[in-house]
Design an enzyme around this catalytic site. Structure first.
Site, PDB file in Angstrom:
ATOM      1  N   ASN A  53      -6.679 -16.624  17.940  1.00  0.00           N
ATOM      2  CA  ASN A  53      -6.164 -17.680  18.812  1.00  0.00           C
ATOM      3  C   ASN A  53      -5.949 -18.925  17.958  1.00  0.00           C
ATOM      4  O   ASN A  53      -6.905 -19.578  17.564  1.00  0.00           O
ATOM      5  CB  ASN A  53      -7.189 -17.949  19.927  1.00  0.00           C
ATOM      6  CG  ASN A  53      -6.791 -19.110  20.812  1.00  0.00           C
ATOM      7  OD1 ASN A  53      -5.677 -19.637  20.705  1.00  0.00           O
ATOM      8  ND2 ASN A  53      -7.695 -19.511  21.687  1.00  0.00           N
ATOM      9  N   TRP A  54      -4.691 -19.210  17.679  1.00  0.00           N
ATOM     10  CA  TRP A  54      -4.390 -20.351  16.797  1.00  0.00           C
ATOM     11  C   TRP A  54      -4.515 -21.691  17.528  1.00  0.00           C
ATOM     12  O   TRP A  54      -4.436 -22.739  16.910  1.00  0.00           O
ATOM     13  CB  TRP A  54      -2.984 -20.192  16.199  1.00  0.00           C
ATOM     14  CG  TRP A  54      -2.956 -19.258  15.019  1.00  0.00           C
ATOM     15  CD1 TRP A  54      -3.833 -18.246  14.757  1.00  0.00           C
ATOM     16  CD2 TRP A  54      -2.008 -19.259  13.942  1.00  0.00           C
ATOM     17  NE1 TRP A  54      -3.491 -17.628  13.576  1.00  0.00           N
ATOM     18  CE2 TRP A  54      -2.378 -18.219  13.061  1.00  0.00           C
ATOM     19  CE3 TRP A  54      -0.874 -20.032  13.635  1.00  0.00           C
ATOM     20  CZ2 TRP A  54      -1.668 -17.945  11.890  1.00  0.00           C
ATOM     21  CZ3 TRP A  54      -0.157 -19.751  12.477  1.00  0.00           C
ATOM     22  CH2 TRP A  54      -0.553 -18.720  11.613  1.00  0.00           C
ATOM     23  N   LYS A  55      -4.645 -21.641  18.845  1.00  0.00           N
ATOM     24  CA  LYS A  55      -4.748 -22.877  19.644  1.00  0.00           C
ATOM     25  C   LYS A  55      -3.568 -23.799  19.300  1.00  0.00           C
ATOM     26  O   LYS A  55      -2.478 -23.295  19.028  1.00  0.00           O
ATOM     27  CB  LYS A  55      -6.111 -23.536  19.427  1.00  0.00           C
ATOM     28  CG  LYS A  55      -7.259 -22.533  19.640  1.00  0.00           C
ATOM     29  CD  LYS A  55      -8.618 -23.162  19.713  1.00  0.00           C
ATOM     30  CE  LYS A  55      -9.662 -22.077  19.932  1.00  0.00           C
ATOM     31  NZ  LYS A  55     -10.995 -22.591  20.150  1.00  0.00           N
TER      32      LYS A  55
ATOM     33  N   HIS B  54      -8.877 -19.326  29.020  1.00  0.00           N
ATOM     34  CA  HIS B  54      -9.686 -19.853  27.913  1.00  0.00           C
ATOM     35  C   HIS B  54     -10.424 -21.099  28.394  1.00  0.00           C
ATOM     36  O   HIS B  54      -9.884 -21.865  29.194  1.00  0.00           O
ATOM     37  CB  HIS B  54      -8.792 -20.190  26.712  1.00  0.00           C
ATOM     38  CG  HIS B  54      -9.583 -20.469  25.472  1.00  0.00           C
ATOM     39  ND1 HIS B  54     -10.216 -21.668  25.263  1.00  0.00           N
ATOM     40  CD2 HIS B  54      -9.872 -19.692  24.408  1.00  0.00           C
ATOM     41  CE1 HIS B  54     -10.855 -21.611  24.105  1.00  0.00           C
ATOM     42  NE2 HIS B  54     -10.670 -20.433  23.561  1.00  0.00           N
TER      43      HIS B  54
ATOM     44  N   GLU C 277     -10.863 -23.830  27.114  1.00  0.00           N
ATOM     45  CA  GLU C 277     -10.132 -25.080  26.880  1.00  0.00           C
ATOM     46  C   GLU C 277      -9.039 -25.290  27.933  1.00  0.00           C
ATOM     47  O   GLU C 277      -8.629 -26.426  28.182  1.00  0.00           O
ATOM     48  CB  GLU C 277      -9.561 -25.075  25.446  1.00  0.00           C
ATOM     49  CG  GLU C 277     -10.673 -25.246  24.418  1.00  0.00           C
ATOM     50  CD  GLU C 277     -10.407 -24.606  23.069  1.00  0.00           C
ATOM     51  OE1 GLU C 277      -9.242 -24.281  22.774  1.00  0.00           O
ATOM     52  OE2 GLU C 277     -11.382 -24.428  22.302  1.00  0.00           O
TER      53      GLU C 277
ATOM     54  N   GLU D 119     -16.600 -15.603  25.732  1.00  0.00           N
ATOM     55  CA  GLU D 119     -16.667 -16.727  24.806  1.00  0.00           C
ATOM     56  C   GLU D 119     -17.607 -17.785  25.374  1.00  0.00           C
ATOM     57  O   GLU D 119     -17.190 -18.602  26.217  1.00  0.00           O
ATOM     58  CB  GLU D 119     -15.276 -17.356  24.619  1.00  0.00           C
ATOM     59  CG  GLU D 119     -14.256 -16.430  24.017  1.00  0.00           C
ATOM     60  CD  GLU D 119     -13.169 -17.198  23.265  1.00  0.00           C
ATOM     61  OE1 GLU D 119     -12.925 -16.853  22.105  1.00  0.00           O
ATOM     62  OE2 GLU D 119     -12.592 -18.141  23.816  1.00  0.00           O
TER      63      GLU D 119
ATOM     64  N   GLY E 214     -16.067 -23.173  18.226  1.00  0.00           N
ATOM     65  CA  GLY E 214     -15.809 -24.234  17.255  1.00  0.00           C
ATOM     66  C   GLY E 214     -17.049 -24.987  16.797  1.00  0.00           C
ATOM     67  O   GLY E 214     -16.945 -26.051  16.196  1.00  0.00           O
TER      68      GLY E 214
ATOM     69  N   SER F 104     -17.079 -18.859  17.184  1.00  0.00           N
ATOM     70  CA  SER F 104     -17.588 -18.990  15.812  1.00  0.00           C
ATOM     71  C   SER F 104     -17.716 -17.659  15.081  1.00  0.00           C
ATOM     72  O   SER F 104     -18.651 -17.459  14.305  1.00  0.00           O
ATOM     73  CB  SER F 104     -18.920 -19.751  15.798  1.00  0.00           C
ATOM     74  OG  SER F 104     -18.725 -21.089  16.256  1.00  0.00           O
TER      75      SER F 104
ATOM     76  N   GLY G 102     -11.014 -17.989  16.677  1.00  0.00           N
ATOM     77  CA  GLY G 102     -10.282 -19.256  16.663  1.00  0.00           C
ATOM     78  C   GLY G 102     -10.032 -19.704  15.233  1.00  0.00           C
ATOM     79  O   GLY G 102      -9.158 -19.188  14.537  1.00  0.00           O
ATOM     80  N   GLY G 103     -10.828 -20.672  14.768  1.00  0.00           N
ATOM     81  CA  GLY G 103     -10.594 -21.314  13.467  1.00  0.00           C
ATOM     82  C   GLY G 103     -10.383 -20.352  12.310  1.00  0.00           C
ATOM     83  O   GLY G 103      -9.484 -20.557  11.475  1.00  0.00           O
TER      84      GLY G 103
HETATM   85  P1  13P Z   1     -13.736 -20.490  17.117  1.00  0.00           P
HETATM   86  O1  13P Z   1     -13.653 -19.114  16.496  1.00  0.00           O
HETATM   87  O2  13P Z   1     -13.017 -21.530  16.319  1.00  0.00           O
HETATM   88  O3  13P Z   1     -15.137 -20.835  17.468  1.00  0.00           O
HETATM   89  O4  13P Z   1     -12.920 -20.407  18.499  1.00  0.00           O
HETATM   90  C1  13P Z   1     -13.172 -19.367  19.374  1.00  0.00           C
HETATM   91  C2  13P Z   1     -12.129 -19.377  20.409  1.00  0.00           C
HETATM   92  O5  13P Z   1     -12.072 -20.277  21.232  1.00  0.00           O
HETATM   93  C3  13P Z   1     -11.156 -18.282  20.410  1.00  0.00           C
HETATM   94  O6  13P Z   1     -10.417 -18.258  21.580  1.00  0.00           O
END
Ligand code: 13P
Length: 257
Positions: A17-19, A104, A106, A174, A180, A219, A240-241
């Site tokens: 997920n590149w957000k 998600h 977010e 999640e 994050g 994470s 994510g990251g």
């Molecule tokens: P991180 O891997 O950066 O913690 O993010 C997880 C995430 O929200 C994937 O959708």
């Protein structure tokens, strides 16, 4: 746990997920993931990258013929209409997506998306021929209050369409506090939650519970992916990251080689 031993292992899914990260100059990263995947770098795992919607069409031409699928990060429930700034499931499909992340945290917190909205979007995804990756997860306060299981149970009950199947639905657990932050739950807690989610899917979708993949997200890094992905009922990762660079993303997917 028992029935997992007799049911066939599900094909793992590792999704990035590149957000809100990614410009055209980052397209070579997707090309690198495709090249590594074509060489077997993800082993038995299926790979999905969910870049910003602005990149999906260009990414789709890069991924053509490679064992890497694309996904959106949200969609509107309607197929088209006067919804300025929104993107429909049909548009994602048309751009080359096969998946869409829904619910998600977010989006749930930043855009007030409740369970019913998530379910409507999942129905829209199915209508368009996309597979929905529906996210659930508790906050730190909810976990500390001992509410993690009921919170996730309510999210699942409200967010999952009853006509979901293993072809159309993936669940991603999640925990909000792990996103994050570099924090992850213990493998014991992940196992407990994934076992609970498996049971809930069995209840809501009779006969389909064993075949629906349950991802862990929050994470996930190259250094912890092996341990996390070995947990029972963890059928892959939503990253994510660490999905932003091909090296890290492929190191995570490489646990399935
Ligand atoms: P991180 O891997 O950066 O913690 O993010 C997880 C995430 O929200 C994937 O959708």
């Amino acid at each position: 746990m028992r029935d997992r031993q007799v049911s066939p292992r599900l094909r793992p899914l590792v999704a990035g997920n590149w957000k809100m990260n990614g410009l055209r100059k980052n397209l070579p990263e997707i090309a690198k993931i495709c090249a590594a995947a074509a060489e077997g770098g993800a082993g038995e795992a299926e790979l999905v990258i969910c870049p910003p919607a602005t990149m999906i069409m260009a990414a789709a031409s890069i991924c053509e013929g490679a064992p890497v699928a694309l996904g959106g990060q949200h969609c509107h429930a309607e197929p088209s209409g006067p919804f300025t700034g929104d993107i429909s499931a049909e548009m994602l499909k048309d751009a080359g997506a096969k998946y869409v992340i829904l619910g998600h945290s977010e989006r749930r917190s930043g855009h007030n998306e409740g369970n019913e909205a998530v379910r409507e979007k999942a129905v829209a995804a199915f209508r368009a021929g996309l597979t929905a990756i529906v996210c659930v997860g508790e906050t730190k306060a909810e976990r500390e209050a001992g509410e993690a299981l009921p919170v996730v149970g309510a999210q699942l009950a409200g967010s999952i369409p009853l006509n979901s199947s293993s072809e159309t639905l993936v669940i991603a657990y999640e925990p909000v506090w792990a996103i994050g932050t570099g924090l992850t739950p213990t493998t014991h807690d992940i196992a407990e939650m994934h076992r609970f989610i498996r049971g809930q899917i069995h209840e809501h979708l009779p006969g389909r519970g064993d075949a629906i993949r349950i991802l862990y997200g929050g994470s996930v890094k190259p250094g912890n992916a092996g341990e996390l992905m070995r947990v029972e009922n963890v059928d892959g990762a939503l990253v994510g990251g660490a999905s932003l660079t091909s090296d890290d993303f492929m190191a995570i997917a490489g646990v399935y080689r």
